[in-house]
Structures are given as structure tokens and as C-alpha cells.
Design a protein around this motif. Structure first.
Motif, PDB file in Angstrom:
ATOM      1  N   ALA A  90       0.891  -1.286  -0.044  1.00  0.00           N
ATOM      2  CA  ALA A  90      -0.136  -0.067  -0.047  1.00  0.00           C
ATOM      3  C   ALA A  90       0.891   1.300  -0.105  1.00  0.00           C
ATOM      4  O   ALA A  90       0.583   2.178  -0.763  1.00  0.00           O
ATOM      5  CB  ALA A  90      -0.970   0.066   1.207  1.00  0.00           C
ATOM      6  N   LEU A 143       2.602   1.263  -3.681  1.00  0.00           N
ATOM      7  CA  LEU A 143       1.716   1.628  -4.740  1.00  0.00           C
ATOM      8  C   LEU A 143       1.244   3.205  -4.650  1.00  0.00           C
ATOM      9  O   LEU A 143       1.035   3.707  -5.646  1.00  0.00           O
ATOM     10  CB  LEU A 143       0.659   0.610  -4.723  1.00  0.00           C
ATOM     11  CG  LEU A 143       0.837  -0.740  -5.315  1.00  0.00           C
ATOM     12  CD1 LEU A 143      -0.187  -1.677  -5.096  1.00  0.00           C
ATOM     13  CD2 LEU A 143       1.560  -0.678  -6.526  1.00  0.00           C
ATOM     14  N   TYR A 144       0.655   3.395  -3.549  1.00  0.00           N
ATOM     15  CA  TYR A 144       0.248   4.804  -3.366  1.00  0.00           C
ATOM     16  C   TYR A 144       1.470   5.886  -3.650  1.00  0.00           C
ATOM     17  O   TYR A 144       0.972   6.710  -4.280  1.00  0.00           O
ATOM     18  CB  TYR A 144      -0.417   5.178  -1.832  1.00  0.00           C
ATOM     19  CG  TYR A 144      -1.176   6.397  -1.923  1.00  0.00           C
ATOM     20  CD1 TYR A 144      -2.402   6.563  -2.562  1.00  0.00           C
ATOM     21  CD2 TYR A 144      -0.598   7.718  -1.154  1.00  0.00           C
ATOM     22  CE1 TYR A 144      -3.028   7.640  -2.597  1.00  0.00           C
ATOM     23  CE2 TYR A 144      -1.270   8.736  -1.351  1.00  0.00           C
ATOM     24  CZ  TYR A 144      -2.428   8.781  -2.087  1.00  0.00           C
ATOM     25  OH  TYR A 144      -3.056  10.016  -1.948  1.00  0.00           O
ATOM     26  N   SER A 145       2.473   5.597  -2.995  1.00  0.00           N
ATOM     27  CA  SER A 145       3.558   6.650  -3.091  1.00  0.00           C
ATOM     28  C   SER A 145       4.039   6.793  -4.602  1.00  0.00           C
ATOM     29  O   SER A 145       4.449   7.859  -5.265  1.00  0.00           O
ATOM     30  CB  SER A 145       4.801   6.790  -2.065  1.00  0.00           C
ATOM     31  OG  SER A 145       5.436   5.355  -2.373  1.00  0.00           O
ATOM     32  N   ARG A 164       0.083   6.329  -7.120  1.00  0.00           N
ATOM     33  CA  ARG A 164      -1.054   6.721  -6.538  1.00  0.00           C
ATOM     34  C   ARG A 164      -2.191   5.846  -6.842  1.00  0.00           C
ATOM     35  O   ARG A 164      -3.420   6.199  -7.238  1.00  0.00           O
ATOM     36  CB  ARG A 164      -1.454   8.292  -7.438  1.00  0.00           C
ATOM     37  CG  ARG A 164      -0.668   9.224  -6.999  1.00  0.00           C
ATOM     38  CD  ARG A 164      -0.653   9.852  -5.419  1.00  0.00           C
ATOM     39  NE  ARG A 164       0.039  10.725  -5.132  1.00  0.00           N
ATOM     40  CZ  ARG A 164       0.968  10.745  -3.941  1.00  0.00           C
ATOM     41  NH1 ARG A 164       0.848   9.680  -3.450  1.00  0.00           N
ATOM     42  NH2 ARG A 164       1.535  11.898  -3.923  1.00  0.00           N
ATOM     43  N   ILE A 165      -2.001   4.734  -6.531  1.00  0.00           N
ATOM     44  CA  ILE A 165      -3.124   3.454  -6.637  1.00  0.00           C
ATOM     45  C   ILE A 165      -3.557   3.291  -5.286  1.00  0.00           C
ATOM     46  O   ILE A 165      -2.618   3.139  -4.373  1.00  0.00           O
ATOM     47  CB  ILE A 165      -2.536   2.380  -7.387  1.00  0.00           C
ATOM     48  CG1 ILE A 165      -2.167   2.566  -8.724  1.00  0.00           C
ATOM     49  CG2 ILE A 165      -3.648   1.052  -7.401  1.00  0.00           C
ATOM     50  CD1 ILE A 165      -1.618   1.544  -9.573  1.00  0.00           C
ATOM     51  N   GLY A 166      -4.795   3.152  -4.896  1.00  0.00           N
ATOM     52  CA  GLY A 166      -5.167   2.728  -3.610  1.00  0.00           C
ATOM     53  C   GLY A 166      -5.459   4.215  -2.666  1.00  0.00           C
ATOM     54  O   GLY A 166      -5.888   4.978  -3.389  1.00  0.00           O
ATOM     55  N   ARG A 167      -5.269   4.215  -1.870  1.00  0.00           N
ATOM     56  CA  ARG A 167      -5.415   5.323  -0.793  1.00  0.00           C
ATOM     57  C   ARG A 167      -4.128   5.211   0.186  1.00  0.00           C
ATOM     58  O   ARG A 167      -3.568   4.392   0.409  1.00  0.00           O
ATOM     59  CB  ARG A 167      -6.730   5.083   0.163  1.00  0.00           C
ATOM     60  CG  ARG A 167      -6.790   3.960   1.138  1.00  0.00           C
ATOM     61  CD  ARG A 167      -8.113   3.660   1.905  1.00  0.00           C
ATOM     62  NE  ARG A 167      -8.039   2.766   2.947  1.00  0.00           N
ATOM     63  CZ  ARG A 167      -8.327   1.634   2.602  1.00  0.00           C
ATOM     64  NH1 ARG A 167      -8.916   1.084   1.526  1.00  0.00           N
ATOM     65  NH2 ARG A 167      -8.392   0.765   3.666  1.00  0.00           N
ATOM     66  N   PRO A 168      -4.047   6.380   0.781  1.00  0.00           N
ATOM     67  CA  PRO A 168      -2.981   6.715   1.741  1.00  0.00           C
ATOM     68  C   PRO A 168      -2.913   5.762   3.053  1.00  0.00           C
ATOM     69  O   PRO A 168      -4.096   5.434   3.515  1.00  0.00           O
ATOM     70  CB  PRO A 168      -2.835   8.118   2.294  1.00  0.00           C
ATOM     71  CG  PRO A 168      -3.974   8.804   1.193  1.00  0.00           C
ATOM     72  CD  PRO A 168      -4.961   7.753   0.693  1.00  0.00           C
TER      73      PRO A 168
END
Length: 144
Positions: free
Chosen positions: A103, A106-108, A111-115
Motif C-alpha cells: 500500500a 503503490l500509493y507513493s 497513486r493507486i489505492g489510498r494513503p
């Protein structure tokens, strides 16, 4: 049963399990193909996939592939370890750790998913579960 016969029986059982996994996945592909081909709304959804960027598709494919690998590894773990509770706890700890790391990455990166929130708590939780597993494995190996 001799050692050789026991090993042969185990490998035959493992092959039957793998055949089931492969055949069930092939059947799932054919079922989905049938559903998408004969259901107009699902067919439109499938056609709209061409408008989605390549990165999310590749991440999704990689995630599914790792799910299959983890199912296979879990099957081996349950077969070869006498304590299924430890295997289940180890799977949960690994899953928890992997989810947090993925997570974050992928987010950093994409920008997939949530923080991810409360990272220190999640790391502490995974560390405590892992430490408990370490103690359990250590105590079971000395008693055998």
C-alpha cells in the motif's frame, strides 16, 4: 507403507491438488469468457478496459499472480507443518506486513489505492505477531 511409498502417495496427492487448481482456473476462464460473451453489460465492461491505463492493469495482473503463488505456498505449508494454527498465524502476519508495504509503495509511486494511515501502529502490530510466531516456533521445535 514404506518411505518410498509414502513419498509417492504424497507427490501423487500434491499433483492431484495442483491439477485441481489448474483445471478450476481454466474452468473459471471459460466461464468468464462465456459470461462476457453472452451478457451485453459485462461485454461493455470488458470493452471499456481498453480505456484504462496500462499500469493499473499490470498491477492487477501481478496481484493475481502473487495470489496464486501464495495459495500454492500455503498448501505446501499446511501439508508440511504439523501445527496449522501456526501456519494460519504466519500467513496472517505476512499478509498484514505485505499489505502495508504494498500500500505504501503503490500509493507513493503510482497513486493507486489510498494513503496508509497509522503506519507505526501497523508496523508494531506486525512485529508483535511475528515475534509471537517466533516464540511459538522456537518452543515447538525444542519440545519435538
Amino acid at each position: 507403507i514404506s518411505k518410498h511409498g509414502h513419498a509417492h502417495k504424497k507427490s501423487t496427492l500434491l499433483m492431484e491438488e495442483m491439477q485441481f487448481v489448474v483445471l478450476s482456473n481454466i474452468a473459471a476462464v471459460f466461464t468468464l469468457f462465456f459470461l462476457f460473451f453472452f451478457t451485453p453489460e459485462l461485454r461493455r465492461h470488458a470493452q471499456n478496459l481498453k480505456y484504462i491505463a496500462t499500469k493499473p492493469k499490470l498491477v492487477s495482473i501481478a496481484a493475481e499472480f502473487t495470489n496464486y503463488l501464495s495459495m500454492i505456498a500455503l498448501g505446501f505449508a499446511f501439508e508440511h507443518h504439523y501445527n496449522s494454527g501456526l501456519v494460519t498465524a504466519a500467513r496472517s502476519a505476512l499478509n498484514q506486513t505485505t499489505n502495508v508495504v504494498l500500500a505504501l509503495v503503490l500509493y507513493s509511486t503510482f497513486r493507486i489505492g489510498r494513503p496508509v494511515k497509522a503506519i507505526p501502529k501497523k508496523i508494531l502490530s506486525a512485529a508483535l505477531v511475528s515475534f509471537g510466531l517466533f516464540l511459538s516456533i522456537d518452543s515447538t521445535s525444542s519440545s519435538s
